[in-house]
Design a protein around this motif. Structure first.
Motif, short mmCIF file in Angstrom:
data_model
loop_
_atom_site.label_atom_id
_atom_site.label_comp_id
_atom_site.label_asym_id
_atom_site.label_seq_id
_atom_site.Cartn_x
_atom_site.Cartn_y
_atom_site.Cartn_z
N UNK A 158 0.83 -1.21 0.00
CA UNK A 158 0.00 0.00 0.00
C UNK A 158 0.87 1.26 0.00
N UNK A 159 1.91 1.27 0.83
CA UNK A 159 2.80 2.44 0.90
C UNK A 159 3.58 2.62 -0.40
N UNK A 160 4.01 1.52 -1.00
CA UNK A 160 4.73 1.63 -2.27
C UNK A 160 3.83 2.21 -3.36
N UNK A 161 2.58 1.79 -3.40
CA UNK A 161 1.65 2.34 -4.39
C UNK A 161 1.40 3.82 -4.12
N UNK A 162 1.24 4.19 -2.85
CA UNK A 162 1.04 5.60 -2.52
C UNK A 162 2.25 6.43 -2.92
N UNK A 163 3.46 5.89 -2.67
CA UNK A 163 4.68 6.61 -3.04
C UNK A 163 4.72 6.85 -4.56
N UNK A 164 4.40 5.83 -5.33
CA UNK A 164 4.43 5.97 -6.79
C UNK A 164 3.41 6.99 -7.27
N UNK A 165 2.22 6.95 -6.69
CA UNK A 165 1.17 7.88 -7.14
C UNK A 165 1.50 9.32 -6.76
N UNK A 166 2.00 9.51 -5.56
CA UNK A 166 2.34 10.86 -5.11
C UNK A 166 3.43 11.44 -6.00
N UNK A 279 -7.47 4.40 -4.74
CA UNK A 279 -6.83 3.77 -5.89
C UNK A 279 -5.77 2.76 -5.45
N UNK A 280 -4.97 3.15 -4.45
CA UNK A 280 -3.92 2.24 -3.97
C UNK A 280 -4.53 0.98 -3.37
N UNK A 281 -5.61 1.14 -2.61
CA UNK A 281 -6.26 -0.03 -2.00
C UNK A 281 -6.78 -0.97 -3.08
N UNK A 282 -7.45 -0.38 -4.07
CA UNK A 282 -8.01 -1.21 -5.14
C UNK A 282 -6.91 -1.96 -5.88
N UNK A 283 -5.81 -1.31 -6.19
CA UNK A 283 -4.74 -1.96 -6.93
C UNK A 283 -4.08 -3.07 -6.12
N UNK A 284 -3.92 -2.85 -4.82
CA UNK A 284 -3.26 -3.85 -3.98
C UNK A 284 -4.15 -5.06 -3.76
N UNK A 285 -5.44 -4.84 -3.49
CA UNK A 285 -6.28 -5.94 -3.03
C UNK A 285 -7.18 -6.53 -4.11
N UNK A 286 -7.34 -5.83 -5.23
CA UNK A 286 -8.17 -6.40 -6.29
C UNK A 286 -7.40 -6.53 -7.60
N UNK A 287 -6.18 -6.02 -7.66
CA UNK A 287 -5.38 -6.11 -8.87
C UNK A 287 -5.54 -4.86 -9.71
N UNK A 288 -4.46 -4.42 -10.31
CA UNK A 288 -4.49 -3.17 -11.05
C UNK A 288 -5.40 -3.24 -12.27
N UNK A 289 -5.64 -4.45 -12.76
CA UNK A 289 -6.47 -4.59 -13.95
C UNK A 289 -7.95 -4.79 -13.63
N UNK A 290 -8.31 -4.86 -12.33
CA UNK A 290 -9.69 -5.11 -11.93
C UNK A 290 -10.45 -3.80 -11.93
N UNK A 291 -11.29 -3.61 -12.88
CA UNK A 291 -12.11 -2.40 -13.00
C UNK A 291 -13.53 -2.76 -12.59
N UNK A 292 -14.00 -2.20 -11.45
CA UNK A 292 -15.32 -2.55 -10.94
C UNK A 292 -16.42 -2.15 -11.92
N UNK A 293 -16.21 -1.06 -12.65
CA UNK A 293 -17.20 -0.67 -13.66
C UNK A 293 -17.36 -1.78 -14.69
N UNK A 294 -16.23 -2.35 -15.09
CA UNK A 294 -16.28 -3.44 -16.07
C UNK A 294 -16.92 -4.68 -15.46
N UNK A 295 -16.63 -4.93 -14.17
CA UNK A 295 -17.23 -6.07 -13.49
C UNK A 295 -18.75 -5.95 -13.51
N UNK A 296 -19.26 -4.79 -13.10
CA UNK A 296 -20.71 -4.59 -13.06
C UNK A 296 -21.32 -4.64 -14.46
N UNK A 297 -20.62 -4.07 -15.41
CA UNK A 297 -21.15 -4.09 -16.77
C UNK A 297 -21.25 -5.52 -17.28
N UNK A 298 -20.24 -6.33 -16.97
CA UNK A 298 -20.25 -7.72 -17.40
C UNK A 298 -21.37 -8.50 -16.71
N UNK A 299 -21.53 -8.24 -15.38
CA UNK A 299 -22.57 -8.92 -14.63
C UNK A 299 -23.95 -8.51 -15.14
#
Length: 971
Positions: A158-166, A279-299
């Motif tokens: 999480x901290x590494x992702x925050x560092x990169x984004x900042x 954004x950092x939480x989502x990338x760490x725990x669901x994967x950077x390629x996991x787009x919830x909008x796409x998930x819902x659209x597919x469902x």
């Protein structure tokens, strides 16, 4: 009294299951859990909040019908259940899910609070969807989970992702920051967040990153109270310890100090980190390629193909932090041919949507559970408690069996053997559930105390009114006279404010079961603390003996009647016992009254010590008693800690509170709160403090008089008179006579130490005189030091043990230093004179014989006219006349003292200035040397001429010279 008490009729384990503080603690889809949920459910007032902000009363049935109505629009059908933390939002969402119709064309997704990680939420949404896209997302979720298997790994990621984004993100504005200001903050923050030690500080145990990572990875337990702010990073989370960076470069330490001391920078840094956190939480725990909008659209596309609707039940939107923004966006997309319709019931804490997702909030209807306690009928509140009591008595398995058979919820009281004794005494709800071990008054009062802000708070009621009191009851009911003890409802009102302290104190002194009686009066009485017939029957069942305190009786109360809350007017001392800080006005009044009483006792007592008032303080000999010596815990104006000794302390307990009530009432009715008994107990305490003060003063007197008398004794040496009795010694010490003339250097020294002498006299006066009332000091009493006066009067300097004492009124160190300096100053010219005289005479020489020989020599030389100077004889006679026996004696005495003049006590040998006498002697011996030198060439000596000689040689030379001159005269 009843010989057979009523035993506990519930199971602690079943109560813990039924009365979990959150509906999320009950398993979803479990028949037993569903049965318990249905058994304890109680309808409460709800309101629909209009666009204009007006609350319109509704029922839970209205909400259910609104949620489940046929959809004729493609717009998402969203219903928000809002309310403060603990108001039952999740409970209502679950009730809606249970009572919603089971339709084949509904795809129901239930997102619960308990142990629901972000990964689990997406998996719930995908459940039953078996498309290639869904399978691909599941694979990515599994990969993301495999990369962060522990909370420690999750924090670092999480901290590494925050560092990169900042450092690399180019978002143009964050809150009110933009342009160069935002760029500068990014640069400084990236330098810190990229540092290993700084990361360690942020990921410390209990710190912000651990808290957020744990919730995102594992969800939260059923008993946890999760505040929305716990899922964000705030300025307070960035307060670090600069000492942890002591080994770093000066430049980095400077950055850390700037970060620690600059609150504005910390607030800006927290805002930037919090912006990127989802954004950092989502990338760490669901994967950077996991787009919830796409998930819902597919469902939704798959469900549209099936002809189904998507129905969402979300127990708490706050816990979806990290994907809540995407979820909010996904739920606002209207249906179309290839996207199914959506309906959702979402629980969310009041204010959460207002701050972050105003557009999302506008898409739905808001139902609020923020209702005042007064809006809930007393009978409904009792039913709320009664249903949980019944579930704890019946048990989840019996409830599940009844539900499976389609039967009504069983009532445990129906077949209870104690029912005929229990219900008339403790009361019963409208549903027929007995309130034992409470009664109606206790339930009403406990619920009021569990709702301190006036709102209906089911979570706190479950914890403080049901679970904890029942655990106490289960422990104590088997022993008559123990329940309800001080442990009962201790989290709500440990001090039983509805029972005045004087009543509590009387009960404590007289009753064999004081704490249970106080609890009964506080919670079970119709009009606390008055005992009525109904409460007597309860006390009889519990085995509690009630104390006759002469109170007026009260009419029996019907158990079902609502009981008014305890009176709002509570004495300030009762509030103090309850934990409220005692204000400055009553605190000062208490302290001053007690000091006045103490001063009166000390001034009129036979203690032989000086007592006087100085403002609000009492001066007792060398000791000062201030208002801070009367220490009232948790009060204004008394300081944070009491003095180490000589204190009268009052703590927030009933006995001390009665005394303080009496003090505050003393200006009016001296009888006070308990018929005047407080006054006599307070006098006992005052007497104890008085005795402690007197003993302390005597010890202080002894320790302070010693240095004072020593200084006076040393200074009395200027007098020179011999003292032979303590009386004479004291007189010389108090009024020493100075010699005339006095050595000017000695006078200067006495002036320098005049302040210490005055202070010493003041100490003696304050400690050896007595004052009656407000009169002047009188009766000089030296008895305490009589045996030591002679010793003090013989001192020439301060004893070594006194020189380093840190005396406040008499500076003994300063006195000793002044005496040492003065002694050195006075003796310096004397030493010089004695050394010069020593060049002309020999130590131990018979000076009188030398003078006689010299007189004879000069006379003979003058008669024979062999003196080099015609006026030498006259000069000799003039200087010889100044040399007296007293001067010779002074010379011998000072010469003998010379080795010990480094001792400050040697100053007293110079009370009279010896310099004139030493000057006369020195002038005389210089002339003698001059005459002898002038005659040396005209006489021969056995050992030849020399500028130095010993005593024997001088005597021989003088005699030989005199004989030679006498022989020349005869020739």
């Amino acid at each position: 009294m009843t010989s057979t008490p009523i035993p506990p009729c519930w199971s602690r384990a079943e109560i813990q299951i039924a009365a979990q503080v959150d509906a999320g603690g009950l398993d979803i889809g479990d028949p037993a859990s569903d049965a318990v949920f249905s058994a304890v459910h109680q309808s409460v007032p709800l309101a629909r909040r209009t666009k204009a902000g007006v609350n319109q009363p509704v029922t839970e049935g209205d909400v259910l019908r609104d949620l489940c109505q046929p959809l004729n629009s493609n717009e998402p059908h969203i219903r928000f259940i809002t309310g403060r933390v603990g108001t039952g939002k999740s409970h209502l969402v679950r009730w809606l899910s249970i009572h919603a119709p089971r339709r084949d064309d509904w795809h129901v997704v239930y997102i619960e609070k308990r142990n629901t990680s972000l990964r689990r939420i997406i998996e719930c949404v995908l459940e039953g969807i078996n498309t290639p896209t869904a399978d691909n997302i599941r694979v990515r979720l599994a990969q993301a989970a495999s990369r962060v298997t522990t909370v420690q790994e999750a924090m670092l990621a999480l901290l590494n992702h925050l560092h990169r984004m900042v450092q690399f993100d180019d978002t143009p504005a964050i809150q009110n920051m933009s342009g160069e200001d935002l760029r500068a903050i990014r640069e400084r923050l990236a330098r810190l967040v990229g540092d290993y030690s700084f990361k360690q500080q942020l990921s410390r145990s209990g710190g912000p990153i651990e808290r957020i990572a744990r919730l995102a990875k594992d969800g939260h337990g059923p008993e946890a109270d999760v505040d929305a702010e716990d899922l964000h990073i705030g300025e307070a989370d960035l307060r670090i310890n600069p000492d942890d960076f002591a080994d770093f470069t000066d430049d980095f330490q400077r950055k850390i100090r700037e970060f620690v001391t600059n609150r504005a920078f910390r607030a800006a840094a927290a805002a930037v980190l919090d912006y990127y956190l989802p954004r950092a939480i989502a990338e760490v725990f669901t994967g950077s390629a996991s787009d919830l909008l796409q998930v819902f659209e597919d469902v939704r596309a798959e469900l549209a193909r099936r002809g189904h609707e998507l129905v969402l039940f979300i127990e708490d939107l706050v816990l979806l932090h990290g994907i809540d923004a995407q979820l909010a966006q996904a739920l606002t997309v209207p249906a179309r041919a290839n996207l199914c319709r959506i309906r959702a019931a979402i629980a969310v804490t009041s204010g959460y949507l207002d701050d972050r997702y105003a557009t999302f909030a506008d898409r739905g209807i808001h139902y609020t559970m923020d209702v005042d306690l007064a809006e809930v009928q007393s009978a409904d509140l009792r039913s709320f408690v009664g249903k949980y009591l019944n579930a704890g008595r019946i048990g989840r398995h019996v409830l599940a069996a009844a539900a499976q058979a389609g039967d009504e919820v069983p009532n445990a009281c129906t077949d209870c053997i104690y029912r005929d004794r229990c219900h008339p005494v403790f009361g019963v709800t409208h549903e027929g559930h007995g309130l034992f071990p409470f009664n109606g008054a206790a339930v009403d009062r406990l619920i009021t105390l569990a709702s301190p802000k006036g709102g209906f708070d089911p979570r706190n009621i479950l914890r403080e009114v049901i679970r904890e009191p029942l655990e106490v009851a289960e422990d104590e009911l088997s022993k008559p006279g123990e329940f309800p003890s001080a442990r009962f409802a201790s989290g709500l009102e440990p001090t039983r404010l509805s029972v005045p302290v004087e009543v509590r104190d009387t009960i404590t002194r007289q009753s064999s079961t004081p704490q249970p009686e106080i609890s009964l009066r506080a919670f079970y009485a119709t009009n606390p603390p008055v005992v009525d017939d109904h409460m007597r029957r309860i006390a009889d069942v519990f085995g509690v003996r009630l104390t006759d305190i002469g109170e007026a009786g009260a009419a029996p109360a019907t158990p079902e009647e609502p009981v008014a809350p305890a009176p709002a007017s509570v004495h300030e001392i009762d509030k103090w016992v309850g934990g409220v800080r005692l204000g400055a006005n009553p605190s000062q009044k208490i302290r001053r009254w007690i000091l006045d009483a103490l001063a009166a006792r000390l001034q009129s007592g036979p203690h032989g010590i000086n007592v006087k008032r100085s403002g609000t303080s009492i001066l007792v000999g060398p000791v000062t008693i201030k208002t801070s010596n009367v220490w009232v815990d948790n009060s204004a104006g008394g300081g944070s800690t009491p003095p180490d000794s000589l204190t009268m302390k009052f703590f927030p307990n009933d006995r001390d509170a009665v005394l303080l009530k009496g003090v505050l009432a003393a200006s009016g009715n001296l009888a006070g709160p308990n018929g005047g008994r407080w006054f006599f107990e307070l006098q006992t305490r005052l007497a104890a403090l008085e005795a402690e003060i007197v003993e302390h003063v005597r010890r202080e007197t002894s320790s302070r008089l010693g240095p004072a008398l020593a200084i006076l004794g040393v200074l009395s040496r200027v007098d020179g008179r011999r003292v032979e009795s303590p009386g004479q010694a004291l007189g010389v010490m108090i009024r020493p006579k100075r010699p005339d003339p006095l050595n000017p250097g000695m006078a200067k020294f006495l002036d320098e130490v005049a302040r210490q002498r005055t202070s010493a006299l003041s100490v003696v006066r304050d400690n050896l005189t007595q004052r009656k009332s407000d009169g002047a000091p009188s009766i000089f009493d030296a008895g305490a030091v009589l045996k030591d006066l002679m010793r003090y009067a013989q001192l020439t300097q301060l004893p070594p043990e006194l020189r380093t004492q840190s005396e406040t009124r008499v500076s003994v160190r300063g006195f000793h230093d002044a005496q040492s300096s003065a002694a050195d100053s006075l003796w310096r010219p004397v030493r010089d004179s004695l050394r010069e005289i020593g060049q002309h005479i020999v130590e131990g020489e018979d000076l009188q014989e030398a003078l006689t020989t010299m007189d004879r020599l000069v006379s003979q030389a003058h008669r024979e006219s062999v003196l080099a100077d015609a006026g030498a004889k006259a000069t000799y006679d003039r200087l010889r006349d100044k040399v007296t026996d007293e001067q010779l004696s002074l010379l011998r005495r000072l010469t003998k003292l010379l080795p010990s003049v480094a001792d400050p006590g040697a100053i007293w040998h110079l009370t009279v200035d010896p310099s004139p006498a030493l000057a006369d002697l020195l002038n005389y011996w210089r002339l003698c040397d001059h005459i002898l030198h002038s005659l040396r060439d005209t006489s021969s000596t056995p050992s030849g001429a020399s500028d130095t000689y010993d005593r024997a040689r001088l005597q021989r030379a003088l005699r030989e010279l005199a004989d030679t001159l006498e022989g020349l005269g005869k020739q």
